[in-house]
Design a protein around this motif. Structure first.
Motif, PDB file in Angstrom:
ATOM      1  N   ALA A  55       0.823  -1.207   0.000  1.00  0.00           N
ATOM      2  CA  ALA A  55       0.000   0.000   0.000  1.00  0.00           C
ATOM      3  C   ALA A  55       0.864   1.266   0.000  1.00  0.00           C
ATOM      4  O   ALA A  55       0.545   2.254  -0.682  1.00  0.00           O
ATOM      5  CB  ALA A  55      -0.932   0.003   1.209  1.00  0.00           C
ATOM      6  N   ARG A  92       1.061   4.117  -2.947  1.00  0.00           N
ATOM      7  CA  ARG A  92       0.852   5.543  -2.674  1.00  0.00           C
ATOM      8  C   ARG A  92       1.934   6.400  -3.325  1.00  0.00           C
ATOM      9  O   ARG A  92       1.691   7.543  -3.715  1.00  0.00           O
ATOM     10  CB  ARG A  92       0.825   5.776  -1.153  1.00  0.00           C
ATOM     11  N   ASP A 141      -3.767   5.694   6.842  1.00  0.00           N
ATOM     12  CA  ASP A 141      -3.787   5.521   5.396  1.00  0.00           C
ATOM     13  C   ASP A 141      -3.142   4.195   4.994  1.00  0.00           C
ATOM     14  O   ASP A 141      -3.633   3.497   4.094  1.00  0.00           O
ATOM     15  CB  ASP A 141      -3.042   6.670   4.713  1.00  0.00           C
ATOM     16  N   GLY A 170      -5.147   1.329   3.116  1.00  0.00           N
ATOM     17  CA  GLY A 170      -4.637   0.923   1.816  1.00  0.00           C
ATOM     18  C   GLY A 170      -4.241  -0.532   1.776  1.00  0.00           C
ATOM     19  O   GLY A 170      -4.448  -1.224   0.770  1.00  0.00           O
ATOM     20  N   LEU A 181      -4.412   4.882  -4.578  1.00  0.00           N
ATOM     21  CA  LEU A 181      -3.609   3.684  -4.469  1.00  0.00           C
ATOM     22  C   LEU A 181      -3.000   3.225  -5.785  1.00  0.00           C
ATOM     23  O   LEU A 181      -1.828   3.357  -6.024  1.00  0.00           O
ATOM     24  CB  LEU A 181      -4.464   2.538  -3.891  1.00  0.00           C
TER      25      LEU A 181
END
Length: 437
Positions: free
Chosen positions: A255, A259, A289, A293, A364
């Motif tokens: 994740a 990002r 986050d 994610g 993502l």
């Protein structure tokens, strides 16, 4: 316990643990306490563990001959250096000048900062663990990073020791001297990237960085140096739940890479640049986050793996390849994670790239598969609420049935199906036993 183990794990996975509950709940997560144990049984377990710890410690403290051995001298020096460099900015691990002098004096005389009662206890725990585990592994540099958060919660030698020993059962492979455990982590991580974001993976290949060595520190000590100390406690207890998978840490790493995928693809052109960029993310990553994610990535990768494996099954092909077959001819660590059997099938299905973001969603993935291939699992994504906040349970969308549009939108394949990507056994096993959400 009033709630069952699954309910407790889900609650922890969704929001962590209240600080005052950690010492107790962690013992369940470490399997020190059985989930169905009574209060009397737990008291007996604590008493027995305390007695056994002091017996283990006495084996090296009270043996003058052992303390003169080369192994003891070398390990004592290694542990001393590691502990005196671990989390020294925290008040708990700050130098106690009344204990062993100031940092200035110690740095001048020994080249290391001063110590304290807490740090000396950590040294003793690690030395006891070394001889407790010596037949298998013993102490290896880096383990002090894994001990510090556990010690901060218990601040007690026997309890910390058994919690740390339980943690090391699952982390042992990370510290094998032949690096096989970490090579497995990195090769699995590489394919997760290849499945989730083929464009990013191809860029990493072009940059000679698809071995995922840039993520080595993340995975070795579970992001210990990437988040604040308090966030590390929250992250680890989420990972200890094994709620979706016991390898959820890989999806946290995935994740974070997702990002930052655009920056990596647009601006970084060498393994050194990528490594520096990834390491410089330390203490800039938002844990909420990252967890949200990670859960989204889990569902997306899981769905893609199931689509590929079903397509291979219908064509009479093996669902996955063993780790042995996946090894490349190049023995260099840079290629250890690149299987000869990967054919970049996603490239055959190009032209479908879309980038979906919304104001309430973590940006993502830039997909090269049709978005209609993906289940709508955004609602299930971990909100990573603060401990104590409510977290509503939601069920995932059902898997697509055979012969649906999902199967038709697979990348083009030859009659024998050779253009389909091969799934590594390690990735297959992540999803083989189902999932709980």
């Amino acid at each position: 316990l009033i709630a069952g183990p699954d309910a407790v794990r889900r609650a922890i996975f969704a929001g962590g643990i209240e600080e005052d509950m950690r010492p107790l709940v962690w013992k369940y997560l470490f399997s020190i306490y059985p989930w169905d144990s009574t209060e009397d049984e737990r008291r007996e377990i604590d008493r027995r563990n305390v007695d056994e710890y002091w017996i283990l410690k006495e084996k090296w403290v009270g043996d003058p001959k052992l303390r003169e051995t080369r192994d003891f001298v070398e390990q004592s020096d290694r542990i001393n250096k590691d502990v005196l460099r671990t989390d020294r900015t925290l008040p708990l691990f700050a130098t106690d000048t009344s204990y062993n002098g100031s940092d200035e004096v110690n740095l001048t005389e020994h080249g290391l900062p001063g110590s304290s009662a807490s740090l000396e206890q950590m040294k003793d725990i690690l030395m006891t663990f070394h001889y407790y585990d010596k037949a298998s592994l013993g102490y290896v540099q880096g383990m002090s990073d894994l001990l510090a958060p556990i010690y901060s919660v218990y601040q007690d030698e026997p309890t910390t020791f058994w919690a740390f020993a339980a943690f090391m059962k699952r982390m042992r492979s990370h510290f094998l001297r032949d690096q096989s455990g970490m090579q497995d982590e990195l090769s699995t991580m590489a394919q997760l990237v290849e499945i989730a974001n083929p464009r990013l993976y191809r860029h990493l290949e072009k940059c000679d960085a698809s071995n995922m060595f840039s993520c080595y520190r993340w995975l070795l000590i579970w992001f210990k140096r990437e988040f604040s100390f308090e966030d590390v406690l929250r992250l680890w207890e989420v990972l200890w739940t094994d709620y979706l998978t016991d390898r959820f840490v890989l999806f946290v790493a995935l994740a974070i890479l997702q990002r930052h995928a655009d920056v990596i693809m647009d601006h970084l052109q060498s393994p050194e640049e990528i490594l520096k960029y990834v390491q410089d993310l330390s203490e800039t990553i938002d844990l909420n986050d990252a967890l949200k994610g990670a859960e989204m990535c889990f569902y997306k990768v899981r769905h893609r793996v199931s689509v590929v494996e079903e397509s291979r099954r219908l064509r009479g092909l093996p669902l996955f390849v063993s780790s042995g077959k996946a090894q490349t001819e190049d023995a260099d660590a840079r290629s250890a994670s690149n299987s000869e059997n990967k054919d970049d099938a996603e490239e055959k299905g190009k032209g479908k790239a879309k980038e979906q973001q919304s104001s309430d969603e973590v940006p993502l993935i830039t997909f090269e598969w049709d978005e209609k291939d993906e289940p709508n699992n955004h609602e299930q994504a971990n909100t990573a609420s603060k401990p104590g906040q409510d977290s509503k349970s939601q069920q995932p969308e059902p898997e697509p049935e055979q012969g649906t549009e999902s199967d038709k939108s697979m990348p083009a394949t030859d009659a024998d199906g050779q253009d389909l990507p091969e799934i590594l056994e390690t990735v297959h096993n992540i999803f083989a036993n189902g999932y709980k959400l």
